[in-house]
Design a protein around this motif. Structure first.
Motif, PDB file in Angstrom:
ATOM      1  N   LEU C  22       1.211  -0.912   0.073  1.00 41.42           N
ATOM      2  CA  LEU C  22      -0.181   0.138   0.128  1.00 41.42           C
ATOM      3  C   LEU C  22       0.585   1.005   0.345  1.00 41.42           C
ATOM      4  O   LEU C  22       0.784   2.205  -0.587  1.00 41.42           O
ATOM      5  CB  LEU C  22      -0.992  -0.043   1.462  1.00 41.42           C
ATOM      6  N   VAL C  23       2.625   1.666   0.965  1.00 45.74           N
ATOM      7  CA  VAL C  23       2.260   2.358   0.980  1.00 45.74           C
ATOM      8  C   VAL C  23       3.440   2.577  -0.258  1.00 45.74           C
ATOM      9  O   VAL C  23       3.208   4.100  -0.605  1.00 45.74           O
ATOM     10  CB  VAL C  23       3.354   2.426   2.032  1.00 45.74           C
ATOM     11  N   PHE C  26       0.915   4.294  -2.380  1.00 43.67           N
ATOM     12  CA  PHE C  26       1.121   5.668  -2.714  1.00 43.67           C
ATOM     13  C   PHE C  26       1.097   6.168  -3.623  1.00 43.67           C
ATOM     14  O   PHE C  26       0.863   7.206  -4.267  1.00 43.67           O
ATOM     15  CB  PHE C  26       1.797   5.655  -1.498  1.00 43.67           C
ATOM     16  N   LEU C  29       0.078   6.405  -6.860  1.00 44.33           N
ATOM     17  CA  LEU C  29      -1.570   7.188  -6.626  1.00 44.33           C
ATOM     18  C   LEU C  29      -1.534   8.361  -7.712  1.00 44.33           C
ATOM     19  O   LEU C  29      -2.937   8.578  -7.594  1.00 44.33           O
ATOM     20  CB  LEU C  29      -2.681   6.635  -5.233  1.00 44.33           C
ATOM     21  N   ILE C  30      -0.241   8.720  -7.375  1.00 44.62           N
ATOM     22  CA  ILE C  30      -0.619  10.641  -7.682  1.00 44.62           C
ATOM     23  C   ILE C  30      -0.566  10.327  -9.228  1.00 44.62           C
ATOM     24  O   ILE C  30       0.306   9.494 -10.102  1.00 44.62           O
ATOM     25  CB  ILE C  30       0.501  11.168  -6.824  1.00 44.62           C
ATOM     26  N   TYR C 280       7.135  13.705  -1.727  1.00 39.99           N
ATOM     27  CA  TYR C 280       6.281  13.079  -1.020  1.00 39.99           C
ATOM     28  C   TYR C 280       7.051  12.151  -0.909  1.00 39.99           C
ATOM     29  O   TYR C 280       6.788  10.969  -0.186  1.00 39.99           O
ATOM     30  CB  TYR C 280       5.537  12.339  -2.683  1.00 39.99           C
ATOM     31  N   ILE C 283       7.048  11.624   2.612  1.00 46.62           N
ATOM     32  CA  ILE C 283       5.507  11.226   3.127  1.00 46.62           C
ATOM     33  C   ILE C 283       5.563   9.706   3.070  1.00 46.62           C
ATOM     34  O   ILE C 283       5.162   8.848   4.164  1.00 46.62           O
ATOM     35  CB  ILE C 283       4.359  11.846   2.234  1.00 46.62           C
TER      36      ILE C 283
END
Lengths: 283, 324, 315
Positions: C22-23, C26, C29-30, C280, C283
Motif C-alpha cells: 500500500l505504501v 501511494f 496513485l498520484i 512525496y 511522506i
C-alpha cells in the motif's frame, strides 16, 4: 415506534445526556435554517469593522476580515452536520457492508478481514493524511477520507456482531424456511443490529468532528473559504491574544457538540443488547 | 447458646425506588458440629440469607432491613466493617456455587490460599505456603506441593471446588457456609465433594450451613433442614422427621419431584406453576397459587409459624392434612 | 517465550508486506510520472530519466515493487525533494522530539488516567464518579490544538512559566532541562488520551467487579482497597494494557497536531510540512516508518498481554 421507546428508556433519568441531545437538536435546526438565523453573510468582508469585540450587532464579534463570527458559527453548524452525517454514512455503508458480508460468507470474509487488518495497521490520523495527500481539498473529499478511516473499525465491529447473530436460532429458522442470503443478511440479521449501529454511529459522528477540526487546523481539511468551526480556529489562531473571542466561540461549539454526541452515544449504549456492548468502539 | 442464631431476618431489594422484601422473618440456629440444610427453588431467598450471614450483601440495592444475626456470642449486624472483616474468611468462611469462576484467574491457587491465611494469621510467606500445601493435601488434591503453583484454569471444576474448600478451611473456621457447592459439578464429583465436607466436619467440628435446591443432597448430609419458599421458612425440622412427618404441601411437592430408584412410579410429579416474581403482589400464603389444598383462608391470611411437633415448625393453615 | 515471540513475528510478516505494498502504491496513485513526482518540480528531464531507470519505472509494477522493497530493506527510502537529503536521515532528525514527546505523554496518561479511573470505579454511582467520568468524557471531546493554544496563552504568554514553542535537542545547551519545552505539548496530547484511559479503566473495573472471584476475595475478609487493587484492578489491567500499547503507537501520528501547535521539530510536523510542500518521498517514508513502529508496538503489547494473563498460553 420501536426506536422511540429505545430512545425513551435510554434518556430516562439522564439529565446530562438529555441536555446533550437537545443541544444537538439545536445544532441541527441552526444547520437547516442557517440563512434565516445568521444576521449577516458569513463571507462578507468588512475591512473597517475588523476584530470588533462581541456586542451588537456582531454577537460573537468579527474576525480579521471583518466577517461576522456569529453568522460564520451558524453556517459552521451546517458543515458540522454535513461532515458528521456524511462520514457516518460512508463508514457505516462501506464498513458495515464489508463486516456483515465477511461474517456471513466465511471464506471471502477471511480474506476481507485480513485486508481490514492491514488497513488498521495505519493509525487513523496518518491514514487520513495519506489519503488527503492524494486528493483535492473539498467538502466531499473530507467526508470521504474520514468515512474511509472509520470504515475499517466499523467493519471489524459489524463482523463481530454479525458473527454472534449468525449462530442464533432465528437465522437457522430463516435458512430452513428457504430465505436467500440477501434476505437473511438484510431482513433477518440487520434489523437486530440497528440499535448497536445507532450507538456506533453517534461515536463515529463525535470522532469525525474532532478529526475534521484537526484536518482544518492543519490546513488539510475543508477549503479555507468554507465557514467551518475548525477553519475559523485555524485562520484566527494568531489573534488568540488580541481577539480571544475568535477562538473561544468556535472552540466551545466543537467541544459542546462532540461532548453531546458522546453523551448521547453513552446513554444509548447502556440500553442496547449487552452482548454487543463490548464491540462498540467509543468513549 | 448456639454458634449461629438468626432471628427474624428481613432482607429487601431496592428497585425503582421501592423496597421489595425478599427475605422475611427467617429464623434458625446452628450448633457446633451440626449441619443445617436450607432448601428451596431458585429465587426463594436462600442465597441472600447466606450472603447476609457472611456479610457479603453487596452495594446499596440489597440490604438487611430487620432482625439480627448472632455468631459466637457477637451481634454481627452491629459490628464495624473492620471487625466484620476480621471474622470473614477466618472464623466464618464460605464456598460458592461456581467453582469455575470463583477463583481469580490471574493468580496461582497457592497464592490465593496464602492471601487468606496471611490476612488473618501472623505467618511468613513460607509458613503460609507450607500450610497451603497441607490444606491441599487435606482436601485430597494429588501432588499438592506441585499443584500449589497451578493456575485455576489448569484444574478441573471438582479440583477448583476442593481448592475453594481448602481456602475456606485455611483459618479453621467455626462455621462454613456452602452455597450450592456441588450444583455445577458432575454427579460423581458431587459425591466426593460432599463426602469431603462431611469428613472434614467430623475431624474439625465445624458447623455447616449447606444451601441447595436438591433435597437428595440435603437428606444425605444434613442434621436438620429449613425449607424456604419466597423469602420465608415454611417448614423446619430434623432431617429424619422432615421426611417421615412432613407438614407443608410445598415440602411434599419437593419430595415428589425427586426420582427414586427401584420405585414403581412411572412419572415424577412437578409442582405446578412457578415461584412468583418479586414484583407480583401476593396476599395470604405465598404458596397458595400453586397449592392443591388451597382455600379462601390461604388467599387472605398469612399462616403463622406453629409448632407442629416438638422441634418441627411449619407455616401452613392445614399442616395436619398433608399426607407424608 | 522466545518461541512465541518468533511465531508472532512470523505472523507479522504478511501484514507488514501487505502494508508495504500500500505504501509503495501511494506514489503511483498520484497522477503523473512517478519519477517526476519523486524528484519535484525543479528536476531536469535527465534526472527524471535517470531515476526512472534506477527504480525501473518502465518495467512491470511488481518488479518496481521489489526494487523499491530491496532499497527499503537496505535503509534507502529515497531522497527528500525539499531537504535534498536521504529520507531516513530527515526522519531521524525528528525522531528524538517525537519519541521524547510520546514517552512524556505516556507518563502523563499513566499518572493521570490510572488513579482517576480507579477512583471513578471504586466510587461508582457517587458524585465523585459522576464528576470524574463525565469530566473524562468532556476532556476526550476537546480538540487538542484548541487546548494547546489556550495552554500556550495561559502558561507561556500570560504567566511566562514555560516556553511556547520549539524544542532544542537534549544534547544542546540546557541538557535535560530542555524537557520543559515538552511539558505543555505532552500535557496537551495526554489530555484526551488520559480521558479515554479513565473511561476504559472504569468500565473494565466495573466489569471485573461483577465477577465471582471478587466475591471470593471479599469473603476472605480483605480490605476493600486491597480487593479493588489486587483483584479488580489487576484483572482489569489485562484490557487496559492493550489500550496502552495501542495509544502509545498512535501517539506518534496523533502528535501531528500538537507538534504543529507548539512548532516542535518532530516527525508529525514533518509529515504536515511535507504534504504542504508536496515532498512525496518523505511522506511515503514517514508512513512506512510509523506503520512498522505501530506493528512492532502492537506485537510488544501482545507479548505483555501473555505475561498479564496466565490463561494465554505462550506455546
Amino acid at each position: 415506534m420501536n426506536t422511540l421507546i429505545f430512545f425513551q428508556t435510554a434518556f430516562a433519568g439522564r439529565r446530562l445526556a438529555t441536555l446533550g441531545f437537545l443541544w444537538l437538536v439545536m445544532i441541527t435546526v441552526a444547520a437547516l435554517a442557517a440563512p434565516l438565523i445568521a444576521p449577516f453573510d458569513p463571507l462578507e468582508i468588512d475591512p473597517v469593522g475588523r476584530l470588533a469585540e462581541p456586542g451588537w450587532p456582531n454577537l460573537f464579534g468579527t474576525d480579521h476580515f471583518g466577517r461576522d463570527t456569529f453568522s460564520r458559527a451558524v453556517y459552521g453548524a451546517r458543515m458540522t452536520v454535513i461532515i458528521g452525517t456524511g462520514s457516518v454514512a460512508v463508514a457505516l455503508l462501506a464498513g458495515g457492508l464489508i463486516g456483515m458480508i465477511s461474517a456471513y460468507f466465511t471464506r471471502l470474509g477471511h480474506f476481507l478481514m485480513r485486508c481490514v487488518d492491514v488497513l488498521m495497521a495505519f493509525p487513523a490520523l496518518l491514514m487520513a493524511l495519506a489519503l488527503i495527500t492524494l486528493l483535492e481539498r473539498s467538502v466531499f473529499n473530507t467526508i470521504l477520507v474520514i468515512g474511509i478511516v472509520y470504515a475499517t473499525t466499523t467493519a471489524r465491529i459489524l463482523y463481530g456482531m454479525t458473527l454472534k447473530l449468525r449462530g442464533e436460532v432465528f437465522v437457522d429458522a430463516a435458512v430452513c424456511s428457504g430465505a436467500g442470503h440477501f434476505s437473511i443478511l438484510f431482513r433477518h440479521i440487520l434489523p437486530n443490529l440497528v440499535s448497536p449501529l445507532l450507538v456506533q454511529a453517534s461515536f463515529i459522528f463525535a470522532f469525525a468532528q474532532l478529526q475534521a477540526a484537526a484536518l482544518d487546523f492543519l490546513g488539510l481539511g475543508l477549503p479555507p473559504e468554507v465557514p467551518s468551526w475548525g477553519n475559523m480556529l485555524s485562520e484566527e489562531r494568531i489573534y488568540v491574544t488580541r481577539a480571544p473571542w475568535l477562538l473561544i466561540y468556535p472552540g466551545m461549539l466543537i467541544v459542546l457538540s462532540v461532548f453531546s454526541m458522546n453523551l448521547v452515544g453513552d446513554a444509548l449504549r447502556d440500553s442496547i443488547d449487552p452482548r454487543f456492548k463490548d464491540d462498540i468502539a467509543g468513549v | 447458646m448456639a454458634l449461629l442464631e438468626v432471628q427474624d431476618l428481613e432482607i429487601a431489594v431496592r428497585t425503582k425506588g421501592k423496597l421489595l422484601p425478599v427475605v422475611q422473618g427467617v429464623s434458625f440456629d446452628v450448633d457446633d458440629n451440626e449441619t443445617l440444610g436450607i432448601v428451596g427453588e431458585s429465587g426463594c431467598g436462600k442465597s441472600l440469607t447466606a450472603l447476609a450471614i457472611m456479610g457479603l450483601l453487596g452495594g446499596t440495592t440489597v440490604r438487611i432491613t430487620g432482625g439480627n444475626i448472632r455468631f459466637d456470642g457477637m451481634d454481627l449486624l452491629t459490628l464495624s466493617d473492620g471487625e466484620r472483616r476480621s471474622i470473614m474468611g477466618n472464623r466464618m468462611a464460605m464456598i460458592f456455587q461456581e467453582p469455575m469462576t470463583s477463583l481469580n484467574p490471574v493468580y496461582r491457587i497457592g497464592d490465593q490460599i496464602i492471601e487468606n491465611i496471611r490476612q488473618h494469621q501472623k505467618m511468613t510467606n513460607a509458613q503460609a505456603r507450607d500450610r497451603a500445601v497441607e490444606l491441599l493435601s487435606l482436601v485430597r488434591i494429588p501432588n499438592p506441593s506441585e499443584r500449589v503453583d497451578s493456575f485455576p484454569h489448569q484444574m478441573s471444576g471438582g479440583q477448583r471446588q476442593r481448592v475453594m474448600i481448602a481456602m475456606a478451611l485455611s483459618c479453621d473456621p467455626k462455621l462454613l457456609i456452602a452455597d450450592e457447592p456441588t450444583t455445577a459439578l458432575d454427579v460423581t464429583v458431587q459425591k466426593e465433594v460432599l463426602d469431603l465436607m462431611a469428613d472434614l466436619q467430623t475431624r474439625m467440628g465445624t458447623a455447616i450451613v449447606l444451601i441447595s435446591h436438591d433435597l437428595g443432597v440435603i437428606s444425605e448430609t444434613c442434621d436438620k433442614v429449613a425449607v424456604m419458599y419466597r423469602g420465608r421458612v415454611v417448614e423446619a425440622a430434623a432431617t429424619e422427621n422432615l421426611f417421615t412427618e412432613l407438614a407443608h404441601p410445598y415440602t411434599r411437592g419437593l419430595l415428589n419431584s425427586i426420582p427414586v430408584v427401584d420405585s414403581d412410579v412411572d412419572w415424577l410429579e412437578a409442582i405446578p406453576g412457578r415461584v412468583p416474581t418479586l414484583e407480583e403482589e401476593l396476599t395470604g400464603c405465598a404458596f397458595h397459587p400453586r397449592c392443591a389444598l388451597v382455600t379462601k383462608l390461604c388467599a387472605t391470611t398469612v399462616p403463622q409459624e406453629i409448632e407442629y411437633k416438638p422441634g418441627h415448625s411449619v407455616r401452613c393453615h392445614f399442616s395436619g392434612k398433608v399426607a407424608p | 517465550m522466545l518461541a512465541y515471540t518468533a511465531k508472532r513475528l512470523l505472523t507479522l510478516i504478511p501484514t507488514l508486506l501487505a502494508a508495504s505494498i500500500l505504501v509503495f502504491l501511494f506514489v503511483h496513485l498520484i497522477p503523473g510520472d512517478p519519477a517526476a513526482i519523486l524528484l519535484g518540480d525543479t528536476a531536469t528531464p535527465e534526472e527524471v530519466a535517470q531515476l526512472s531507470a534506477e527504480m525501473g519505472f518502465d518495467r512491470p509494477l511488481y518488479v518496481q515493487y521489489f526494487i523499491w522493497l530491496g532499497n527499503v530493506l537496505q535503509g534507502d527510502l529515497g531522497t527528500s525533494i525539499f531537504f535534498r537529503q536521504p529520507v531516513l536521515s530527515v526522519i531521524g532528525s525528528g525522531a528524538e522530539t517525537s519519541i521524547l514527546l510520546a514517552s512524556m505523554t505516556m507518563i502523563w496518561i499513566i499518572l493521570i488516567g490510572l488513579p482517576i479511573g480507579i477512583l471513578s470505579a471504586t466510587k461508582q454511582g457517587t458524585w465523585i464518579d459522576q464528576i470524574t467520568s463525565s469530566g473524562a468524557m468532556l476532556a476526550a471531546s476537546i480538540p487538542t490544538f484548541w487546548l494547546g493554544l489556550y495552554l500556550i496563552m495561559i502558561f507561556s504568554v500570560t504567566l511566562g512559566w514555560f516556553p511556547s514553542s520549539g524544542f532544542p535537542s537534549l544534547s544542546d545547551h540546557g541538557g535535560i532541562t530542555n524537557l520543559r519545552y515538552l511539558l505543555l505539548p505532552s500535557l496537551t496530547l495526554a489530555a484526551p488520551n488520559a480521558a479515554l484511559i479513565v473511561r476504559l479503566v472504569r468500565a473494565s473495573m466495573l466489569d471485573v467487579s461483577r465477577e465471582d472471584h471478587v466475591r471470593t476475595a471479599r469473603a476472605k475478609g480483605l480490605h476493600p482497597t486491597r480487593v479493588a487493587i489486587k483483584h479488580i484492578f489487576r484483572n482489569a489491567l489485562i484490557a487496559v494494557a492493550a489500550a496502552f500499547g495501542f495509544t502509545f503507537a498512535a501517539l506518534i501520528s496523533e502528535a501531528v497536531v500538537t507538534e504543529t501547535v507548539f512548532s516542535l521539530p518532530g516527525i508529525g510536523r514533518l509529515v504536515v510540512q511535507s504534504i504542504l510542500r508536496r515532498d512525496y518521498p518523505v511522506i511515503q517514508g514517514v508512513i512506512l516508518v510509523i506503520v512498522v513502529l505501530y506493528m512492532v508496538v502492537n506485537l510488544a503489547v501482545d507479548l505483555a498481554y501473555a505475561r498479564l494473563d496466565p490463561r494465554v498460553s505462550l506455546k
